[in-house]
Scaffold this motif. Structure first.
Motif, PDB file in Angstrom:
ATOM      1  N   ALA A  45      25.397  61.413 -40.118  1.00 17.17           N
ATOM      2  CA  ALA A  45      25.642  62.041 -38.639  1.00 17.17           C
ATOM      3  C   ALA A  45      24.451  62.189 -37.654  1.00 17.17           C
ATOM      4  CB  ALA A  45      26.023  63.420 -39.170  1.00 17.17           C
ATOM      5  N   LEU A  46      24.778  62.227 -36.492  1.00 20.53           N
ATOM      6  CA  LEU A  46      23.673  62.196 -35.712  1.00 20.53           C
ATOM      7  C   LEU A  46      23.440  63.833 -35.217  1.00 20.53           C
ATOM      8  CD1 LEU A  46      25.383  59.611 -33.389  1.00 20.53           C
ATOM      9  CD2 LEU A  46      23.208  59.446 -34.332  1.00 20.53           C
ATOM     10  N   PHE A  47      22.418  63.992 -35.265  1.00 19.00           N
ATOM     11  CA  PHE A  47      21.892  65.614 -35.181  1.00 19.00           C
ATOM     12  C   PHE A  47      21.025  65.855 -33.970  1.00 19.00           C
ATOM     13  CE2 PHE A  47      22.776  65.343 -39.614  1.00 19.00           C
ATOM     14  CZ  PHE A  47      23.142  66.427 -39.765  1.00 19.00           C
ATOM     15  N   SER A  48      21.546  67.014 -32.998  1.00 16.22           N
ATOM     16  CA  SER A  48      20.639  67.183 -31.957  1.00 16.22           C
ATOM     17  C   SER A  48      19.217  67.204 -32.241  1.00 16.22           C
ATOM     18  CB  SER A  48      21.297  68.479 -31.277  1.00 16.22           C
ATOM     19  OG  SER A  48      20.319  68.618 -29.987  1.00 16.22           O
ATOM     20  N   ALA A  49      17.980  66.462 -31.616  1.00 11.95           N
ATOM     21  CA  ALA A  49      16.832  66.669 -32.097  1.00 11.95           C
ATOM     22  C   ALA A  49      15.988  67.232 -30.697  1.00 11.95           C
ATOM     23  CB  ALA A  49      16.264  65.450 -32.492  1.00 11.95           C
ATOM     24  N   ALA A  50      16.446  66.809 -29.542  1.00 12.42           N
ATOM     25  CA  ALA A  50      15.755  67.254 -28.433  1.00 12.42           C
ATOM     26  C   ALA A  50      16.732  67.159 -27.077  1.00 12.42           C
ATOM     27  CB  ALA A  50      14.472  66.443 -28.127  1.00 12.42           C
ATOM     28  N   PRO A  64      26.685  68.552 -35.716  1.00 12.00           N
ATOM     29  CA  PRO A  64      26.298  67.327 -36.007  1.00 12.00           C
ATOM     30  C   PRO A  64      27.613  66.304 -35.517  1.00 12.00           C
ATOM     31  CG  PRO A  64      25.995  68.720 -37.807  1.00 12.00           C
ATOM     32  CD  PRO A  64      26.614  69.680 -36.920  1.00 12.00           C
ATOM     33  N   ILE A  65      27.373  65.153 -35.189  1.00 13.91           N
ATOM     34  CA  ILE A  65      28.261  64.241 -35.010  1.00 13.91           C
ATOM     35  C   ILE A  65      28.389  63.261 -35.834  1.00 13.91           C
ATOM     36  CG2 ILE A  65      29.497  62.353 -33.133  1.00 13.91           C
ATOM     37  CD1 ILE A  65      27.756  63.964 -30.912  1.00 13.91           C
ATOM     38  N   PRO A  66      29.682  63.077 -36.860  1.00 12.64           N
ATOM     39  CA  PRO A  66      29.655  62.261 -37.830  1.00 12.64           C
ATOM     40  C   PRO A  66      29.447  60.464 -37.310  1.00 12.64           C
ATOM     41  CG  PRO A  66      31.457  63.601 -37.945  1.00 12.64           C
ATOM     42  CD  PRO A  66      30.919  64.007 -36.638  1.00 12.64           C
ATOM     43  N   ILE A  67      28.776  59.765 -38.034  1.00 11.89           N
ATOM     44  CA  ILE A  67      28.519  58.401 -37.497  1.00 11.89           C
ATOM     45  C   ILE A  67      29.936  57.681 -37.373  1.00 11.89           C
ATOM     46  CG2 ILE A  67      28.106  57.375 -39.313  1.00 11.89           C
ATOM     47  CD1 ILE A  67      26.150  56.688 -36.162  1.00 11.89           C
ATOM     48  N   SER A  68      30.818  58.122 -38.123  1.00 11.37           N
ATOM     49  CA  SER A  68      32.113  57.337 -38.243  1.00 11.37           C
ATOM     50  C   SER A  68      32.811  57.720 -36.634  1.00 11.37           C
ATOM     51  CB  SER A  68      33.071  57.738 -39.299  1.00 11.37           C
ATOM     52  OG  SER A  68      33.173  59.111 -39.279  1.00 11.37           O
ATOM     53  N   GLU A 114      14.177  47.564 -36.433  1.00  3.60           N
ATOM     54  CA  GLU A 114      14.365  46.860 -37.347  1.00  3.60           C
ATOM     55  C   GLU A 114      15.665  46.713 -37.996  1.00  3.60           C
ATOM     56  OE1 GLU A 114      11.248  47.927 -40.047  1.00  3.60           O
ATOM     57  OE2 GLU A 114       9.617  47.357 -38.699  1.00  3.60           O
ATOM     58  N   GLY A 115      16.809  46.801 -37.124  1.00  4.39           N
ATOM     59  CA  GLY A 115      18.178  46.585 -37.233  1.00  4.39           C
ATOM     60  C   GLY A 115      18.844  47.919 -37.933  1.00  4.39           C
ATOM     61  N   LYS A 116      17.890  48.993 -38.074  1.00  3.78           N
ATOM     62  CA  LYS A 116      18.629  50.535 -38.470  1.00  3.78           C
ATOM     63  C   LYS A 116      18.794  51.259 -37.160  1.00  3.78           C
ATOM     64  CE  LYS A 116      17.071  51.355 -42.854  1.00  3.78           C
ATOM     65  NZ  LYS A 116      16.163  51.909 -43.794  1.00  3.78           N
ATOM     66  N   LEU A 117      19.857  52.061 -37.142  1.00  6.85           N
ATOM     67  CA  LEU A 117      19.925  53.196 -36.300  1.00  6.85           C
ATOM     68  C   LEU A 117      18.853  54.421 -36.283  1.00  6.85           C
ATOM     69  CD1 LEU A 117      21.938  54.122 -34.081  1.00  6.85           C
ATOM     70  CD2 LEU A 117      23.114  55.404 -35.841  1.00  6.85           C
ATOM     71  N   ILE A 118      18.187  54.479 -35.358  1.00 10.63           N
ATOM     72  CA  ILE A 118      17.186  55.710 -35.369  1.00 10.63           C
ATOM     73  C   ILE A 118      18.265  57.008 -34.729  1.00 10.63           C
ATOM     74  CG2 ILE A 118      15.231  56.628 -34.534  1.00 10.63           C
ATOM     75  CD1 ILE A 118      14.621  54.519 -36.438  1.00 10.63           C
ATOM     76  N   GLY A 119      19.031  56.631 -33.877  1.00 13.70           N
ATOM     77  CA  GLY A 119      19.757  57.705 -33.226  1.00 13.70           C
ATOM     78  C   GLY A 119      20.027  57.153 -31.822  1.00 13.70           C
ATOM     79  N   ILE A 120      20.416  58.200 -30.990  1.00 18.19           N
ATOM     80  CA  ILE A 120      21.054  57.836 -29.685  1.00 18.19           C
ATOM     81  C   ILE A 120      20.454  58.709 -28.510  1.00 18.19           C
ATOM     82  CG2 ILE A 120      23.328  57.033 -30.415  1.00 18.19           C
ATOM     83  CD1 ILE A 120      24.352  59.675 -29.695  1.00 18.19           C
ATOM     84  N   VAL A 121      20.151  58.249 -27.380  1.00 19.87           N
ATOM     85  CA  VAL A 121      19.761  59.018 -26.196  1.00 19.87           C
ATOM     86  C   VAL A 121      20.848  59.046 -25.315  1.00 19.87           C
ATOM     87  CG1 VAL A 121      17.417  58.207 -26.463  1.00 19.87           C
ATOM     88  CG2 VAL A 121      18.919  56.871 -25.021  1.00 19.87           C
ATOM     89  N   ASN A 122      21.115  60.216 -24.554  1.00 16.13           N
ATOM     90  CA  ASN A 122      22.151  60.525 -23.790  1.00 16.13           C
ATOM     91  C   ASN A 122      21.623  60.688 -22.286  1.00 16.13           C
ATOM     92  OD1 ASN A 122      24.258  60.712 -25.888  1.00 16.13           O
ATOM     93  ND2 ASN A 122      22.902  62.151 -26.612  1.00 16.13           N
TER      94      ASN A 122
END
Length: 189
Positions: A45-50, A64-68, A114-122
């Motif tokens: 899941a994606l969690f709000s970090a900042a 949290p937003i499920p990655i699916s 490196e091919g891995k999801l770190i997160g998203i920016v909005n």
């Protein structure tokens, strides 16, 4: 982008990096708010970090937003996710909160390392709808790429510091054991 990269790479603290990312997004795109959601591999899941430009309780209210769900929004592969009219088109676990905050338009891009999801920016427009141009999305992606690098570096520094503390504790414990052994040997002689 070069100025932002220099500013981000000068940061070694994860919280400072995340706050800088949010501030720089609002500045670069001339918008009211920005957020960073980090990907938690354990919970998928994606969690709000900042966040910047949102109420102080935003992170506490953000579910949290499920990655699916994120993959469904982006058709699984498209890195950019843009909702021009959140009030009409939005959906998901945080939709009612987004509406109550007056969010009108959101542009989201992935942070990859490196091919891995770190997160998203909005990038978030509040009050008025906003069409994000291709140039703005490219700039946002550039900021996200720099953020991913800075986040990876901050996490690496944190891991090194934890390893050093653990090593120091083990050395101190072993030193104490050796002193006791030395003292016992002296008493036996």
């Amino acid at each position: 982008l070069v100025r932002v990269a220099a500013r981000l790479n000068a940061q070694l603290d994860l919280e400072a990096v995340l706050n800088t990312v949010c501030q720089e997004i609002t500045r670069a795109l001339n918008i009211q708010a920005a957020t960073v959601n980090l990907y938690d591999e354990t919970n998928h899941a994606l969690f709000s970090a900042a966040d910047f430009g949102l109420p102080p309780d935003y992170q506490l209210r953000h579910r949290p937003i499920p990655i699916s769900e994120y993959k469904k929004r982006t058709n699984g592969a498209t890195p950019n996710y843009v909702v021009t009219k959140v009030q009409e088109e939005g959906s998901g676990p945080n939709f009612e909160m987004y509406k109550s905050l007056g969010m009108q338009s959101v542009a989201s891009v992935r942070m990859m390392r490196e091919g891995k999801l770190i997160g998203i920016v909005n990038a978030i427009a509040i009050g008025n709808t906003r069409e994000f141009t291709e140039d703005e999305l490219s700039l946002l992606q550039g900021l996200a790429d720099q953020a991913a690098l800075a986040i990876a570096n901050a996490r690496l520094v944190d891991q090194i510091q934890r390893n050093n503390q653990e090593l120091e504790q083990r050395v101190q414990a072993r030193t104490g054991e050796l002193r006791q052994i030395n003292e016992q040997l002296r008493n036996e002689i």
